[in-house]
Design a protein around this motif. Sequence first.
Motif, PDB file in Angstrom:
ATOM      1  N   ALA A 172      18.553  -8.615  49.406  1.00  0.00           N
ATOM      2  CA  ALA A 172      18.754 -10.061  49.306  1.00  0.00           C
ATOM      3  C   ALA A 172      20.245 -10.347  49.388  1.00  0.00           C
ATOM      4  CB  ALA A 172      18.142 -10.591  48.012  1.00  0.00           C
ATOM      5  N   GLU A 196      10.192  -4.074  41.422  1.00  0.00           N
ATOM      6  CA  GLU A 196      10.972  -4.634  42.520  1.00  0.00           C
ATOM      7  C   GLU A 196      12.451  -4.545  42.176  1.00  0.00           C
ATOM      8  OE1 GLU A 196       9.068  -8.345  44.451  1.00  0.00           O
ATOM      9  OE2 GLU A 196       8.522  -8.480  42.323  1.00  0.00           O
ATOM     10  N   LYS A 242      14.088 -14.657  56.707  1.00  0.00           N
ATOM     11  CA  LYS A 242      13.502 -13.666  55.794  1.00  0.00           C
ATOM     12  C   LYS A 242      14.462 -13.354  54.651  1.00  0.00           C
ATOM     13  CE  LYS A 242      10.627 -10.341  54.499  1.00  0.00           C
ATOM     14  NZ  LYS A 242      10.398  -9.169  55.393  1.00  0.00           N
ATOM     15  N   ALA A 244       8.943  -2.391  54.930  1.00  0.00           N
ATOM     16  CA  ALA A 244       9.791  -2.452  53.739  1.00  0.00           C
ATOM     17  C   ALA A 244       9.644  -1.237  52.844  1.00  0.00           C
ATOM     18  CB  ALA A 244       9.467  -3.724  52.949  1.00  0.00           C
ATOM     19  N   GLU A 281      13.222 -15.850  46.326  1.00  0.00           N
ATOM     20  CA  GLU A 281      12.302 -15.181  45.400  1.00  0.00           C
ATOM     21  C   GLU A 281      13.051 -14.680  44.166  1.00  0.00           C
ATOM     22  OE1 GLU A 281       9.295 -12.345  46.731  1.00  0.00           O
ATOM     23  OE2 GLU A 281       9.712 -12.990  48.794  1.00  0.00           O
ATOM     24  N   ARG A 322      14.075  -4.718  47.668  1.00  0.00           N
ATOM     25  CA  ARG A 322      14.115  -6.102  48.126  1.00  0.00           C
ATOM     26  C   ARG A 322      15.560  -6.499  48.440  1.00  0.00           C
ATOM     27  NH1 ARG A 322       9.825  -9.040  46.669  1.00  0.00           N
ATOM     28  NH2 ARG A 322      10.376 -10.097  48.621  1.00  0.00           N
ATOM     29  N   THR A 362      17.700  -6.052  56.220  1.00  0.00           N
ATOM     30  CA  THR A 362      16.446  -6.809  56.312  1.00  0.00           C
ATOM     31  C   THR A 362      15.754  -6.538  57.643  1.00  0.00           C
ATOM     32  OG1 THR A 362      17.342  -8.551  54.886  1.00  0.00           O
ATOM     33  CG2 THR A 362      15.434  -9.127  56.233  1.00  0.00           C
ATOM     34  N   PHE A 378      15.887  -6.116  43.522  1.00  0.00           N
ATOM     35  CA  PHE A 378      16.636  -7.032  44.376  1.00  0.00           C
ATOM     36  C   PHE A 378      18.105  -6.605  44.336  1.00  0.00           C
ATOM     37  CE2 PHE A 378      12.848  -9.300  43.188  1.00  0.00           C
ATOM     38  CZ  PHE A 378      12.520 -10.069  44.293  1.00  0.00           C
ATOM     39  N   VAL A 427      13.706 -14.005  50.609  1.00  0.00           N
ATOM     40  CA  VAL A 427      13.765 -12.997  49.547  1.00  0.00           C
ATOM     41  C   VAL A 427      14.800 -13.389  48.500  1.00  0.00           C
ATOM     42  CG1 VAL A 427      14.224 -10.575  49.012  1.00  0.00           C
ATOM     43  CG2 VAL A 427      12.967 -11.171  51.085  1.00  0.00           C
ATOM     44  N   LYS A 476       9.722  -1.075  45.001  1.00  0.00           N
ATOM     45  CA  LYS A 476       9.816  -1.981  46.134  1.00  0.00           C
ATOM     46  C   LYS A 476      11.263  -2.415  46.293  1.00  0.00           C
ATOM     47  CE  LYS A 476       5.275  -2.207  46.567  1.00  0.00           C
ATOM     48  NZ  LYS A 476       4.572  -1.588  47.727  1.00  0.00           N
TER      49      LYS A 476
END
Length: 281
Positions: free
Chosen positions: A83, A50, A211, A153, A218, A81, A145, A52, A215, A79
């Motif tokens: 944010a 992931e 959302k 995604a 997270e 992400r 987003t 971010f 994230v 992935k």
Amino acid sequence: MYTLQASTCYLHTMERSVLYFIIALEISQGITRQQTTAFQTIMASRKVIELFYDVVSPYSWLGFEVLCRYRNVWNIDLKLRPAFLGGVMKGSGNKPPGLIPNKFLYMGTDLSRLAEYFAVPLSFPNDPDETMFRKGSLAAMRFITAVGERYGADEPSVERVSREIWMRVWCRDEDITLPASLSEATLKAGLPAREVEELLQLAASEKIKDKLKSVTQEALDYGAFGFPLIVCHVDGKREMFFGSDRFELMAHCIGDYPGIITQFVYRHIVTFIRGQSSEHP
């Protein structure tokens, strides 16, 4: 001297790229056949990573491009992400490096070196304080987003739109707070013109605001205090890395094979692939 069999031309694009990478490593760094055999064995195991990030962060752009560039080589399931860095800074109690004079001065030199090394067209905006702090990136991150919500995604759209917005702010010094700027970036990323207005409306919705907050939380739950934040999931274990200068260590953690390719070797790979393409159209 290495030569490729004609059958190589019929390999899947990713498989052929990996083969070229292995050969280029052997040519450029003298890596043994035993080592590359081990590398190919590890290729069978796919890892989830992931990333971010926030487009206000130039180091996030470097991390983004490196992971996108090597995801097939490392066989990772990347992935993305998106944010909000401002939320992470507030939630972790951290301060942006740009607010500390000596760190800010160092950043200019550091980013110039890294941009050249990783071949990313990054340059400082004329007024970094206005770009990073007074204008910020909240609207842009909500928009990205929204793209992920609309297309999925894991679809290439999120990658392409993120890159175009980075190009606007960290290459051409353009304003990313304006809807027109986000629209232009979206069109350049190849998304349909008829959907741009829908994306802008979606980005302003409570659903997308929530959302992005989720994230961002997270990332904080993982222990984030800045971006980029890279979280590797391997064999049920989780490893967290901060910044864009931990790729060799990350490569070691996700598998015992040669780490990140230097820019010198990367150029060899590009030259090699182009040469092979001209010989086998």
